[in-house]
Design a protein around this motif. Structure first.
Motif, mmCIF file in Angstrom:
data_model
loop_
_atom_site.group_PDB
_atom_site.id
_atom_site.type_symbol
_atom_site.label_atom_id
_atom_site.label_comp_id
_atom_site.label_asym_id
_atom_site.label_seq_id
_atom_site.Cartn_x
_atom_site.Cartn_y
_atom_site.Cartn_z
ATOM 1 N N MET A 1 37.834 84.288 93.740
ATOM 2 C CA MET A 1 38.892 83.319 93.699
ATOM 3 C C MET A 1 39.964 83.761 92.696
ATOM 4 O O MET A 1 41.126 83.408 92.857
ATOM 5 N N LYS A 2 39.576 84.547 91.716
ATOM 6 C CA LYS A 2 40.529 85.026 90.725
ATOM 7 C C LYS A 2 41.602 85.911 91.358
ATOM 8 O O LYS A 2 42.719 85.992 90.884
ATOM 9 N N HIS A 3 41.271 86.558 92.459
ATOM 10 C CA HIS A 3 42.191 87.472 93.120
ATOM 11 C C HIS A 3 42.955 86.818 94.266
ATOM 12 O O HIS A 3 43.517 87.500 95.108
ATOM 13 N N GLY A 4 42.953 85.501 94.334
ATOM 14 C CA GLY A 4 43.760 84.796 95.311
ATOM 15 C C GLY A 4 43.058 84.490 96.622
ATOM 16 O O GLY A 4 43.705 84.188 97.612
ATOM 17 N N ILE A 5 41.752 84.555 96.643
ATOM 18 C CA ILE A 5 40.988 84.246 97.849
ATOM 19 C C ILE A 5 40.631 82.756 97.809
ATOM 20 O O ILE A 5 40.184 82.258 96.780
ATOM 21 N N PRO A 6 40.818 82.043 98.905
ATOM 22 C CA PRO A 6 40.446 80.625 98.924
ATOM 23 C C PRO A 6 38.955 80.422 98.626
ATOM 24 O O PRO A 6 38.126 81.285 98.910
ATOM 25 N N GLU A 7 38.646 79.291 98.044
ATOM 26 C CA GLU A 7 37.286 79.017 97.590
ATOM 27 C C GLU A 7 36.268 79.099 98.724
ATOM 28 O O GLU A 7 35.167 79.621 98.538
ATOM 29 N N TYR A 8 36.629 78.618 99.901
ATOM 30 C CA TYR A 8 35.685 78.631 101.024
ATOM 31 C C TYR A 8 35.278 80.060 101.380
ATOM 32 O O TYR A 8 34.101 80.353 101.566
ATOM 33 N N PHE A 9 36.249 80.971 101.469
ATOM 34 C CA PHE A 9 35.951 82.352 101.852
ATOM 35 C C PHE A 9 35.225 83.100 100.733
ATOM 36 O O PHE A 9 34.359 83.931 101.008
ATOM 37 N N ALA A 10 35.559 82.813 99.491
ATOM 38 C CA ALA A 10 34.848 83.440 98.374
ATOM 39 C C ALA A 10 33.393 82.986 98.353
ATOM 40 O O ALA A 10 32.483 83.795 98.133
ATOM 41 N N HIS A 11 33.163 81.715 98.605
ATOM 42 C CA HIS A 11 31.798 81.188 98.646
ATOM 43 C C HIS A 11 31.022 81.792 99.813
ATOM 44 O O HIS A 11 29.854 82.145 99.690
ATOM 45 N N GLN A 12 31.684 81.939 100.940
ATOM 46 C CA GLN A 12 31.047 82.501 102.124
ATOM 47 C C GLN A 12 30.625 83.960 101.878
ATOM 48 O O GLN A 12 29.529 84.369 102.258
ATOM 49 N N ALA A 13 31.459 84.740 101.227
ATOM 50 C CA ALA A 13 31.138 86.135 100.959
ATOM 51 C C ALA A 13 30.075 86.268 99.874
ATOM 52 O O ALA A 13 29.169 87.098 99.969
ATOM 53 N N ALA A 14 30.160 85.427 98.851
ATOM 54 C CA ALA A 14 29.219 85.535 97.739
ATOM 55 C C ALA A 14 27.821 85.062 98.111
ATOM 56 O O ALA A 14 26.834 85.571 97.578
ATOM 57 N N ASN A 15 27.718 84.116 99.013
ATOM 58 C CA ASN A 15 26.417 83.552 99.347
ATOM 59 C C ASN A 15 25.908 83.989 100.716
ATOM 60 O O ASN A 15 25.075 83.317 101.312
ATOM 61 N N SER A 16 26.397 85.107 101.187
ATOM 62 C CA SER A 16 25.944 85.623 102.475
ATOM 63 C C SER A 16 24.543 86.212 102.316
ATOM 64 O O SER A 16 24.220 86.841 101.304
ATOM 65 N N ARG A 17 23.712 86.019 103.317
ATOM 66 C CA ARG A 17 22.367 86.609 103.289
ATOM 67 C C ARG A 17 22.346 87.985 103.930
ATOM 68 O O ARG A 17 21.297 88.597 104.028
ATOM 69 N N ARG A 18 23.496 88.442 104.356
ATOM 70 C CA ARG A 18 23.575 89.760 104.969
ATOM 71 C C ARG A 18 23.507 90.847 103.896
ATOM 72 O O ARG A 18 23.624 90.587 102.704
#
Length: 57
Positions: A1-18
């Motif tokens: 989110m610090k780099h301008g990514i919306p919270e939803y997409f940052a959460h989706q990438a950080a909490n991916s099980r892939r």
């Protein structure tokens, strides 16, 4: 989110099980970690390093 990514997409990438390879291809990660940011952080540009070693005569 610090780099301008919306919270939803940052959460989706950080909490991916892939695995890491899949997450590295996500749009949010690609928008946050640009080539310029990585070079400014001290990482090498592999394409430029390769071209400097393999010069075509």
């Amino acid at each position: 989110m610090k780099h301008g990514i919306p919270e939803y997409f940052a959460h989706q990438a950080a909490n991916s099980r892939r695995k890491y390879w899949y997450v590295s291809g996500m749009g949010a990660v690609n928008r946050a970690l640009t080539k310029e940011r990585l070079i400014n952080s001290g990482f090498y540009d592999l394409a430029t390093a390769y071209q400097s070693v393999h010069v075509n005569y």
